[in-house]
Design an enzyme around this catalytic site. Structure first.
Site, mmCIF file in Angstrom:
data_model
loop_
_atom_site.group_PDB
_atom_site.id
_atom_site.type_symbol
_atom_site.label_atom_id
_atom_site.label_comp_id
_atom_site.label_asym_id
_atom_site.label_seq_id
_atom_site.Cartn_x
_atom_site.Cartn_y
_atom_site.Cartn_z
ATOM 1 N N ASP A 1 0.848 -1.194 0.000
ATOM 2 C CA ASP A 1 0.000 0.000 0.000
ATOM 3 C C ASP A 1 0.882 1.242 0.000
ATOM 4 O O ASP A 1 1.981 1.211 0.564
ATOM 5 C CB ASP A 1 -0.820 0.041 1.299
ATOM 6 C CG ASP A 1 -2.306 -0.096 1.068
ATOM 7 O OD1 ASP A 1 -2.708 -0.444 -0.044
ATOM 8 O OD2 ASP A 1 -3.060 0.143 2.025
ATOM 9 N N TYR B 1 2.057 4.844 1.528
ATOM 10 C CA TYR B 1 1.971 5.438 2.861
ATOM 11 C C TYR B 1 0.696 6.275 2.943
ATOM 12 O O TYR B 1 0.301 6.927 1.979
ATOM 13 C CB TYR B 1 3.183 6.322 3.135
ATOM 14 C CG TYR B 1 4.505 5.595 3.152
ATOM 15 C CD1 TYR B 1 4.777 4.597 4.080
ATOM 16 C CD2 TYR B 1 5.504 5.925 2.238
ATOM 17 C CE1 TYR B 1 5.998 3.943 4.102
ATOM 18 C CE2 TYR B 1 6.739 5.275 2.257
ATOM 19 C CZ TYR B 1 6.977 4.280 3.185
ATOM 20 O OH TYR B 1 8.194 3.632 3.211
ATOM 21 N N PHE C 1 7.781 2.214 -0.930
ATOM 22 C CA PHE C 1 8.746 2.448 0.154
ATOM 23 C C PHE C 1 9.366 3.850 0.132
ATOM 24 O O PHE C 1 10.106 4.213 1.035
ATOM 25 C CB PHE C 1 9.866 1.392 0.160
ATOM 26 C CG PHE C 1 9.397 0.006 0.459
ATOM 27 C CD1 PHE C 1 8.963 -0.348 1.722
ATOM 28 C CD2 PHE C 1 9.377 -0.958 -0.544
ATOM 29 C CE1 PHE C 1 8.524 -1.640 2.000
ATOM 30 C CE2 PHE C 1 8.935 -2.252 -0.284
ATOM 31 C CZ PHE C 1 8.508 -2.583 0.989
ATOM 32 N N HIS D 1 10.128 -9.007 5.495
ATOM 33 C CA HIS D 1 9.772 -7.617 5.199
ATOM 34 C C HIS D 1 10.657 -6.674 6.027
ATOM 35 O O HIS D 1 11.058 -7.019 7.144
ATOM 36 C CB HIS D 1 8.298 -7.381 5.539
ATOM 37 C CG HIS D 1 7.726 -6.139 4.965
ATOM 38 N ND1 HIS D 1 7.823 -4.916 5.603
ATOM 39 C CD2 HIS D 1 7.042 -5.914 3.814
ATOM 40 C CE1 HIS D 1 7.229 -4.000 4.860
ATOM 41 N NE2 HIS D 1 6.750 -4.566 3.774
#
Length: 221
Positions: free
Chosen positions: A65, A67, A78, A187
């Site tokens: 998703d 931010y 990211f 992750h």
């Protein structure tokens, strides 16, 4: 929703844009942006494609998703706008980068320079409502971005796919591993990283070693 996307990608994905699901998705996204604060800014929704033409893709990093906080999402997974404090996952990415390549920890969290070197920074869902993570999931974005991954797999060769975390690892079924490289790890989120599933994966140096062996220019991370 206006599809402002690089022409090399438009050519590859036109069949998706013509699908009924994408029409429904476009209507949903336009309504969400009209009624709520959503991220990234409308002109940045397709930034991952506009910074990295199709034929130049050498590496794919898959996020989930965007931010959902103000001033963060810039359309690259990211990545955050220049000058924005680094979120926890990005901090851990940069710490691993520092340990792996011995380069200093970056001051800017904007990963556009990666994208411009052939790194497709692709979120599975390209939009989100402010302060509501996952709010635009299961509306059609995942079908679209799965088609993107399949297209890269089918039409290109020797791409390095970095699959970080359980969600990204599930995308391996879309990738032809006989012609591409798949590197997996935990992750970079604190929960995973602090349990020992992220640090030490050396994905940045491993990626460059693969690219060099394939006679491709390595990424200046």
């Amino acid at each position: 929703m206006k599809v402002n996307i690089d022409q090399t990608w438009a050519k590859q994905l036109q069949t998706e844009f013509d699908e009924p699901y994408f029409n429904s998705l476009s209507h949903f996204v336009k309504q969400e942006y009209d009624l709520h604060t959503c991220y990234p800014k409308g002109g940045r929704i397709f930034a991952s494609f506009n910074n990295c033409p199709f034929e130049e893709v050498k590496v794919v990093i898959i996020g989930q998703d965007p931010y959902h906080g103000a001033g963060q999402a810039n359309g690259l997974c990211f990545s955050v706008e220049n000058g924005t404090p680094h979120p926890p996952s990005l901090k851990n990415i940069f710490k691993e980068l520092e340990n792996d390549t011995k380069k200093p920890y970056p001051s800017s969290g904007d990963l556009a320079l990666w994208a411009q070197q052939g790194v497709l920074l692709l979120n599975a869902t390209l939009t989100v409502r402010e302060k509501e993570p996952g709010s635009h999931q299961n509306r059609g974005w995942e079908k679209f971005t799965d088609a993107v991954i399949k297209r890269v797999s089918e039409e290109l060769e020797g791409v390095v796919f970095l699959l970080w975390g359980g969600y990204a690892k599930k995308k391996s079924k879309l990738i032809d591993s006989s012609k591409h490289y798949i590197l997996t790890s935990g992750h970079p989120s604190p929960l995973s990283a602090n349990r020992g599933f992220w640090f030490g994966n050396n994905h940045f140096s491993k990626t460059n070693n693969i690219l060099l062996k394939s006679n491709k220019r390595p990424i200046d991370w």
